[in-house]
Design an enzyme around this catalytic site. Sequence first.
Site: not given
Ligand code: EPZ
Length: 419
Positions: A93, A117, A122, A398
């Site tokens: 993703r 996922c 997400r 991964r």
């Molecule tokens: C990043 O994911 C990391 N991945 C994740 O690591 C990590 O768990 C996460 O940040 C939180 O620290 C990468 O950097 C590639 P978010 P990301 O946007 O950016 C919600 C691993 O294991 N949200 O900070 O996708 C989301 O659902 C992975 O290495 C929305 O609602 O996380 C979550 O509840 C897993 N709408 C919260 O915000 C959006 O458009 C924080 O997600 C985006 C996010």
Amino acid sequence: MDKLVIEGGRRIVGEIRVDGAKNAALPLLAATLLAPGTHRLENVPDLRDTRTMLRLLASFGVEWEREPGGALLLNSDRVENFEASYDLVKTMRASVLVLGPLLARLGRARVSLPGGCAIGARPIDFHTAGLAALGADFDLDAGYVDGRAARLTGNTVYFDIPSVTGTENILMAAVRARGTTVIKNAAREPEIGNLIDMLTGMGARIKGRGSDILEVEGVDELGPASVRIIPDRIETGTFMLAAAATGGELRINGCSPQHLPALIEKLRRAGVKVDQGDDWILVARDGGDITAVDVKTMPYPGFPTDLQAQFMALMTLARGTSVITETIFENRFMHVAELRRLGADISIDGHSAVVRGRKNLRGANVMATDLRASASLVIAGLVADGVTEISRIYHLDRGYAGLEKKLARAGAVIRRESE
Ligand code: EPZ
């Protein structure tokens, strides 16, 4: 598919060197789309996810090769295609990170909407709303997010939740927008600092590094980057927890202790000895018990959600009861059912898991469900009595390069077998 076979009961002792951070490598690789020329990225880890990102970049026209010393050279002179195909995006993703750079470079981007996922739905609404604020138009067509932007224009973008990749996407779009962009409630993870350093080196003008307000002055053109990926703080934390759980003594080299303030504090409160230098951490247990401590995952610099599952594995052996609360993702307790198969006493109450420490775990066959849950099962398998087999470890691959080899060199009896 592969599985890991672990004979528990060995202490993790010795030294381990960590790789570059997956969650820095992915946005920094995407950022090479922003400018023509040859970019040089050092310390990019060789993982399933980074290999997927390289395939994605190649599909846009980027040509890349690895230097003998391991650094990646990526030439973005001929970036013409702007469609990220479903078969690539469905496996990762973080492919959404190409949206901003493609819109900035070509004014077009067509990215398959990433499926959910294991750990949650997400969505990417923060990404598309932020890019729309900069002037992009999106529609959803046959499962693809289709974006257009004649020229991006600076604006204020406010994140309800400090989204890590959301902040990264807006940053990469804003550096080429006309005028000034202010990002409010920006994420502050160290990986974003690494991206800001890369973009600045390419000629971008960004203020507020490390804070939750970033100000970007758009520029007309950017040059190629030369940057080193920061050490992986989550890989580092995973090894720290493996050493603590097995009662071992491990020195982790080539890491950034300053990126793990919350984990270091929690381990010390749990009775684990943690010493650190500029680029190393020493974790040791002198035979004493682990004391149960509570944890609540929060955006950086709070306790990282990516270490929640691994910390839970340690707490299954603690004296007392630990309450672990997951505030970032809605379904990040998939590892609980598998830990229970190893004898752990855990109950889930909404967003919290109540972990009652036990004297020991017993080996069993378990199944990996997502990347960090896999790491949690490895830690539990290292301490469980007898043999633990972990299936579906493509999840693990991964985000960790050769985890079992590194652990075996530090005393674990662990091997990879085909299922
Ligand atoms: C990043 O994911 C990391 N991945 C994740 O690591 C990590 O768990 C996460 O940040 C939180 O620290 C990468 O950097 C590639 P978010 P990301 O946007 O950016 C919600 C691993 O294991 N949200 O900070 O996708 C989301 O659902 C992975 O290495 C929305 O609602 O996380 C979550 O509840 C897993 N709408 C919260 O915000 C959006 O458009 C924080 O997600 C985006 C996010």
